[in-house]
Write an enzyme that holds these catalytic residues in place. Structure first.
Site, mmCIF file in Angstrom:
data_model
loop_
_atom_site.group_PDB
_atom_site.id
_atom_site.type_symbol
_atom_site.label_atom_id
_atom_site.label_comp_id
_atom_site.label_asym_id
_atom_site.label_seq_id
_atom_site.Cartn_x
_atom_site.Cartn_y
_atom_site.Cartn_z
ATOM 1 N N GLY A 130 20.772 1.776 -40.717
ATOM 2 C CA GLY A 130 19.853 0.736 -40.900
ATOM 3 C C GLY A 130 21.109 -0.413 -41.425
ATOM 4 O O GLY A 130 22.243 -0.495 -41.245
ATOM 5 N N THR A 179 19.833 6.374 -36.553
ATOM 6 C CA THR A 179 20.864 6.195 -35.882
ATOM 7 C C THR A 179 21.508 7.619 -35.487
ATOM 8 O O THR A 179 21.235 8.258 -36.651
ATOM 9 C CB THR A 179 21.263 4.863 -36.784
#
Length: 621
Positions: free
Chosen positions: A509, A420
């Site tokens: 996460g 991410t």
């Protein structure tokens, strides 16, 4: 703790020099990764590649903090042209697709918060992926009704959700952009065509995933591996002409060029040709819509109003629940590194994550009790469960106002991985963006189409659609549904004046929630300067007696472990590769009072800083 650093402006022309020095340092020091198998308490696959403290940046007008020097340069380029924070965020995100392909891109999704001081409104843009309409609740079960092995699901067409990033960026640009759409693509197209030097971090991630890459065929191997099948070395020039052509088409024809026509057909064909094919159709792509939702906000310590992303992200609700559960404790009286502080904050995490697992899912499919989860009376009652001397271990979810026995969902587990990225931007008019985006696992599903990687975000759904008691799980798979996320783009405001005080977020996460919460506690309770708040050694807990401490830090000691163990914690040291990119206000508020999160730092209007655990850079003017 790390030495405090005064902020100073970072000129774009200096970013490249810093990046070269950073790369040299990491190459000399070597790159270390910790392994991990499936499981919510294993070490995440997109680990850190060494640490390098970089100067914070002060700015009088505009500022950007992104995950890569080239993306920060692209953001500043747009801001200098008079672009809005949204314009700069789009340009930076597109560059990140090129230079940080393992983490995010147009084959994935994201969440964007936008603040406009002229209206004092926070807009929450949902670009989360959706499950193909033909998806069923048993999507990730085998013929015997058992969950598929996790990585068998990840590296397959089954895991690919309908990408939402471009539709979200398009919607935000239409509402808040200043510059033409096509201009925002120019930096990414140029870098994709001319190439960029592979960083130590990208090289290490390619090496870590080399077997996966080799198994996915020539298209993806050609981009990341040498002719001999080895990871391309640090400093090698990575060019992606296919991605440049794709971005040119989208720049010219808008997001429709992605969701209709040749690109859409290529996506569907690639997914269908996988040995474990998915169900995505061209109609799924054509039907995708970004959603504008109401930001979730709550006060903390009376002085601060904190806003985050609502469901289907669990980030906003879980961060706010954790903070509200801690309000009855005087954290300011505790050392940030003390076992007492770790214990109290971890207990709040446990209670918040228990509620997260049970209640948070796509609100278009499940009635998520957001108001009840943040109800002051409910949280005050839950906070009474926190014992200073003993851990809760594995708490059960509460029953917030508005939830009856008949509407309680079954407990569902997911394994979110942290490939991410996050960026924080404020423009000259004070408009702000906090954007977190992802393709889920490192390199997503490793299915490559037209130069970009497709996500594996559908593995964020619960694999089992019902729990052990036969109750349906809120985050089960359904056609058109968005999987629960942990992404937590966040903004902080002064509750009295309404002034914007901070913009932040992180990859990581489910640990995103820990990283953002700990940074907020560092700024608000422990009065740390921005860089120190970001660089705190991490710790965390979810819904078990396990408490993580960041390996190799002052928390990873026998003394800390013994103190926590005495309270019932099962202490584990692990890598915690956050990537906090944050901006705080340093100028006085509109009523003339000092900015409450400047914490002793002066000069300029804004101060930005990037987490040393990744390769981000802050810069402004």
């Amino acid at each position: 703790m790390f030495e405090r650093r005064a902020g100073r402006t970072v000129a774009p022309r200096r970013i490249a020099r810093w990046w070269c020095a950073f790369a040299l340092l990491l190459c000399t020091a070597g790159v270390a990764f910790a392994g991990g198998a499936k499981g919510s308490e294993t070490i995440a696959p997109e680990g850190a590649a060494g640490r390098q403290l970089r100067p914070s940046a002060s700015a009088d007008r505009a500022i950007a903090v992104t995950a890569h020097p080239l993306a920060t340069e692209a953001a500043l380029e747009m801001l200098r042209r008079g672009g809005s924070a949204v314009d700069a965020a789009i340009a930076a995100q597109l560059v990140l697709n090129v230079v940080e392909p393992q983490s995010s891109g147009i084959g994935g999704g994201g969440f964007l918060l936008f603040f406009d001081p002229s209206t004092e409104q926070v807009h929450a843009y949902d670009g989360r992926e959706t499950a193909p309409l033909a998806s069923r609740a048993d999507r990730f079960l085998d013929a015997d009704g058992k969950p598929l092995p996790f990585f068998a699901a990840v590296d397959s067409g089954l895991s690919v959700g309908v990408p939402g990033l471009l539709r979200m960026l398009e919607a935000a640009h239409r509402a808040h952009g200043n510059l033409p759409w096509a201009e925002l693509f120019a930096p990414a197209i140029r870098i994709a065509r001319e190439g960029f030097a592979i960083s130590p971090r990208l090289h290490a991630l390619i090496a870590r995933n080399v077997e996966r890459i080799r198994a996915r065929g020539e298209t993806v191997s050609r981009l990341f591996l040498t002719a001999e099948g080895d990871p391309k070395p640090v400093g090698a020039r990575l060019k992606n002409p296919e991605l440049a052509a794709t971005l040119e088409a989208i720049a010219t024809h808008g997001a429709d060029a992605f969701y209709h026509g040749a690109i859409a057909r290529a996506i569907v064909t690639r997914i269908a040709q996988d040995p474990r094919p998915g169900l995505m159709t061209e109609n799924d792509l054509a039907a995708y819509r970004s959603v504008v939702r109401q930001a979730v906000c709550a006060t903390y310590r009376a002085r601060f109003r904190i806003c985050g992303m609502p469901p289907p992200s669990s980030g906003g609700v879980t961060v706010l629940q954790t903070l509200k559960l801690l309000e009855r404790f005087d954290l300011a009286a505790l050392s940030p590194d003390s076992p007492e502080a770790i214990h109290l904050v971890s207990e709040a995490y446990r209670l918040a994550f228990a509620d997260r697992e049970r209640y948070v899912a796509d609100p278009d499919f499940v009635a998520v009790p957001v108001r009840g989860l943040l109800d002051s009376g409910y949280l005050a009652e839950r906070a009474q469960l926190i014992d200073r001397e003993r851990t809760l271990g594995t708490p059960v979810a509460g029953q917030p106002p508005g939830v009856t026995d008949e509407t309680v969902w079954g407990r569902g587990e997911t394994v979110p991985f942290p490939s991410t990225t996050h960026l924080s931007i404020i423009d000259g008019a004070g408009r702000a963006v906090a954007l977190t985006s992802s393709i889920e696992h490192a390199f997503g599903s490793l299915l490559m189409v037209e130069g970009f990687l497709l996500n594996n975000q559908l593995t964020d759904f619960a694999f089992r659609p019902v729990d052990e008691n036969g109750r349906p799980v809120a985050n089960r798979v359904a056609g058109g549904k968005r999987p629960r996320s942990s992404m937590a783009p966040t903004m902080v405001f002064d509750a009295n004046t309404g002034d914007l005080l901070a913009v932040l977020g992180s990859p990581g996460g489910s640990a995103i929630i820990h990283y953002v919460t700990q940074t907020l506690i560092g700024l608000i309770d422990w009065r740390l300067p921005l860089s120190d708040a970001i660089e705190q050694p991490h710790f965390g807990a979810q819904r078990s007696a396990t408490t993580w401490v960041e390996a190799g830090t002052v928390l990873d000691t026998p003394e800390v472990a013994a103190a926590l163990t005495a309270k019932g914690h099962q202490v584990r040291a692990r890598e915690m590769a956050s990537g906090i990119h944050a901006i705080v206000r340093t100028a006085p508020l509109r009523d003339g009072t000092p900015a409450p999160l400047a914490n002793g730092l002066r000069g300029g209007r804004w101060l930005g800083a990037a987490d040393s655990r990744r390769e981000g850079v802050a810069a402004g003017f």
